[in-house]
Design an enzyme around this catalytic site. Structure first.
Site, PDB file in Angstrom:
ATOM      1  N   ILE A  91       3.114  -2.651   8.352  1.00 42.36           N
ATOM      2  CA  ILE A  91       2.695  -2.973   9.721  1.00 42.36           C
ATOM      3  C   ILE A  91       1.372  -2.294  10.052  1.00 42.36           C
ATOM      4  CG2 ILE A  91       3.341  -2.882  12.157  1.00 42.36           C
ATOM      5  CD1 ILE A  91       5.155  -4.681  10.502  1.00 42.36           C
ATOM      6  N   ILE A  92       1.277  -0.987   9.748  1.00 45.40           N
ATOM      7  CA  ILE A  92       0.087  -0.184  10.042  1.00 45.40           C
ATOM      8  C   ILE A  92      -0.542   0.277   8.728  1.00 45.40           C
ATOM      9  CG2 ILE A  92      -0.762   1.937  11.141  1.00 45.40           C
ATOM     10  CD1 ILE A  92       0.061  -0.078  13.185  1.00 45.40           C
TER      11      ILE A  92
ATOM     12  N   CYS B  57      11.511  -0.854   7.773  1.00 49.32           N
ATOM     13  CA  CYS B  57      11.510  -0.332   6.401  1.00 49.32           C
ATOM     14  C   CYS B  57      12.923   0.127   6.095  1.00 49.32           C
ATOM     15  CB  CYS B  57      10.543   0.850   6.247  1.00 49.32           C
ATOM     16  SG  CYS B  57       8.793   0.432   6.409  1.00 49.32           S
TER      17      CYS B  57
ATOM     18  N   GLY C 148      12.637  -7.560  25.577  1.00 51.56           N
ATOM     19  CA  GLY C 148      13.054  -6.849  26.779  1.00 51.56           C
ATOM     20  C   GLY C 148      14.360  -6.097  26.647  1.00 51.56           C
TER      21      GLY C 148
ATOM     22  N   ASN D 225      10.881   5.270   8.409  1.00 49.47           N
ATOM     23  CA  ASN D 225      11.158   3.922   8.900  1.00 49.47           C
ATOM     24  C   ASN D 225      10.847   3.897  10.387  1.00 49.47           C
ATOM     25  OD1 ASN D 225      12.210   1.377   9.557  1.00 49.47           O
ATOM     26  ND2 ASN D 225      14.306   2.167   9.703  1.00 49.47           N
TER      27      ASN D 225
END
Length: 505
Positions: free
Chosen positions: A50-51, A2, A366, A72
């Site tokens: 996203i959520i 965001c 990673g 964010n």
């Protein structure tokens, strides 16, 4: 994920609108603006959902309207915190928004509530009753946060381009930051490329008191390496079990999403381990993995990525990068950077993020493994460098350096001449400067030639020296780990991944 922006003081709704627009690519799903002209407070948000896709609009407020936030990032333990806050009497409006947890967490536990968070974040909370802004950045600095404070104006944003979109903010380039950029290849926090603009370092919080205009910055968390008092006889087995448990739990938390998720896979130990734990959680064939290959063989690791993908049974996709393709996209990538970054892997990271975005919204990787587990080549050089510097007379060292400098230049990845020249360049200096000089785009002599005068290395490399001297362990490896985790990881690796990924949000 965001973009956040805001200011207190001089300015208008037009300013916050421009600030939002300048970083609109960070959040293409929704825009939010809150303005209180009477008190001179403006908040802006660009959202990548996203959520809680339907309930996480920002700026978000408590039911009584006293506390608001622009945020964010993602809080991985938001469900546990929500349950705990509910038991303490908090009344939630959203179904499962992690943003709302920040509001109730701040109200219940105050500034120290950030110690309870597990996640990545940069947020600003506006407490209307107390007339203050409270800001925080996650422990390692995964999410960006820039701010400026001067008489009559405090402003913040996720990116410099958004901050300078405010009509009253016009700052010259910082001469010191420019020297640091050519010395490190990145600009270490709290510096920014602009004079008077600062980054909030990872693991720090900030409070701006609207009445007095004061700003206070403090450290709420620190990465500290401490030697073991005792090492058990079966330490390796015990540590491996702990690492598996911690890494498995960390990956599982990051798979919580209301949008499609995938994984970056280079074939190295770090990304392969992350992909293996993710595949174990999702099941065979359900994890999407993505890699970038190179036509230059010395740079190409796609065969290792394919082997790892076969092992974890992921659905793997590969995209090859040629020199011609790199030349085509490079001007665009550089034009989107708000601050210079000298990491050449920015380009393949940008292409990898764009490739993955064709199929998923969120990707894990990673990054951070080499910094935490001493995976870089300089770690292998430490013991020999220490022995060399102790035994080799300085005149002989200078003669060897002149001889090695005459070796023809190879453009292969980590070629022998490159390693020898960089190693000897660092060994001109004290151990506290080995790593920054080894990795520097320009060596000390080149810096002086570039800037037309003597360079004070203690000033230019002050952050590296501070990390070296503050390490509680005297071991070369530990001191080098501290340099990588507290400087290089935050201001190069995580910055690179944030900017490259947000260009495709």
């Amino acid at each position: 994920m965001c973009g956040i922006a805001g200011f207190v003081g001089q300015g208008s709704r037009e300013d916050i609108t421009r600030m939002n627009a300048a970083q609109a690519w960070r959040g293409p799903d929704a825009e939010g603006i809150w303005a209180d002209p009477a008190h001179g407070v403006y908040l802006g948000h660009m959202r990548l959902s996203i959520i809680d896709l339907g309930g996480g609009a920002q700026p978000m407020w408590t039911q009584d309207g006293d506390v608001g936030v622009v945020f964010n990032g993602e809080i991985y333990n938001h469900a546990e915190l929500r349950g705990e806050l509910k038991s303490l009497g908090a009344r939630f409006v959203t179904d499962h928004s992690d943003t709302e947890v920040l509001l109730h967490g701040y109200r219940e536990w105050g500034d120290a509530f950030v110690n309870r968070l597990n996640g990545m974040w940069a947020f600003v909370i506006y407490d209307r009753r107390r007339r203050r802004l409270f800001a925080s950045r996650d422990r390692f600095g995964k999410k960006p946060f820039y701010y400026i404070n001067r008489p009559g104006l405090f402003a913040f944003a996720s990116e410099l381009t958004a901050l300078t979109a405010h009509g009253a903010i016009a700052c010259p380039v910082s001469a010191l930051a420019l020297r640091k950029f050519f010395a490190y290849g990145y600009i270490p926090a709290p510096h920014s490329i602009l004079e008077g603009v600062f980054k909030l370092p990872g693991g720090h919080s900030l409070a701006h008191e609207l009445v007095s205009g004061t700003v206070r910055v403090w450290k709420y968390w620190d990465f500290v390496l401490e030697p073991f008092e005792d090492i058990a006889a079966d330490a390796e087995r015990e540590w491996c079990e702990q690492l598996r448990a911690l890494l498995g739990a960390a990956v599982k938390r990051r798979l919580i999403s209301d949008v499609p998720i995938g994984a970056f896979l280079s074939g190295g130990i770090d990304s392969s381990a992350v992909a293996a734990f993710a595949a174990r959680e999702l099941g065979p064939g359900r994890l999407n993995t993505y890699s970038i290959g190179f036509e230059e063989p010395s740079f190409d690791e796609s065969a290792y990525a394919r082997r790892a993908a076969d092992l974890v049974q992921s659905t793997h996709r590969l995209k090859m990068l040629s020199i011609d393709a790199a030349r085509q996209v490079l001007p665009y990538v550089l034009s989107r950077l708000d601050e210079p970054l000298g990491d050449s892997s920015l380009l393949p990271t940008y292409l990898l993020c764009g490739f993955a975005r064709e199929h998923v919204t969120v990707a894990i990787g990673g990054d951070g493994g080499d910094e935490l587990f001493a995976g870089y080549d300089p770690f292998r050089a430490l013991r020999w460098a220490d022995l060399y510097q102790k035994l080799m007379p300085r005149p002989v060292h200078r003669a060897i350096s002149l001889l090695i400098a005459r070796l023809p230049v190879s453009h292969r990845n980590m070629s022998l001449d490159f390693k020898l020249k960089r190693t000897l360049r660092g060994l001109d200096h004290l151990p506290s400067l080995w790593c920054p000089v080894w990795m520097a785009p320009l060596g000390p002599d080149d810096l002086e030639e570039c800037f037309g005068g003597r360079i004070d290395l203690e000033d230019v490399y002050s952050e590296a020296i501070e990390q070296w001297e503050s390490c509680r362990s005297g071991a070369l490896v530990d001191r080098t780990l501290q340099f990588y985790t507290k400087l290089y990881l935050q201001d190069d690796i995580l910055t690179k991944v944030d900017r490259a990924s947000m260009m495709h949000s």
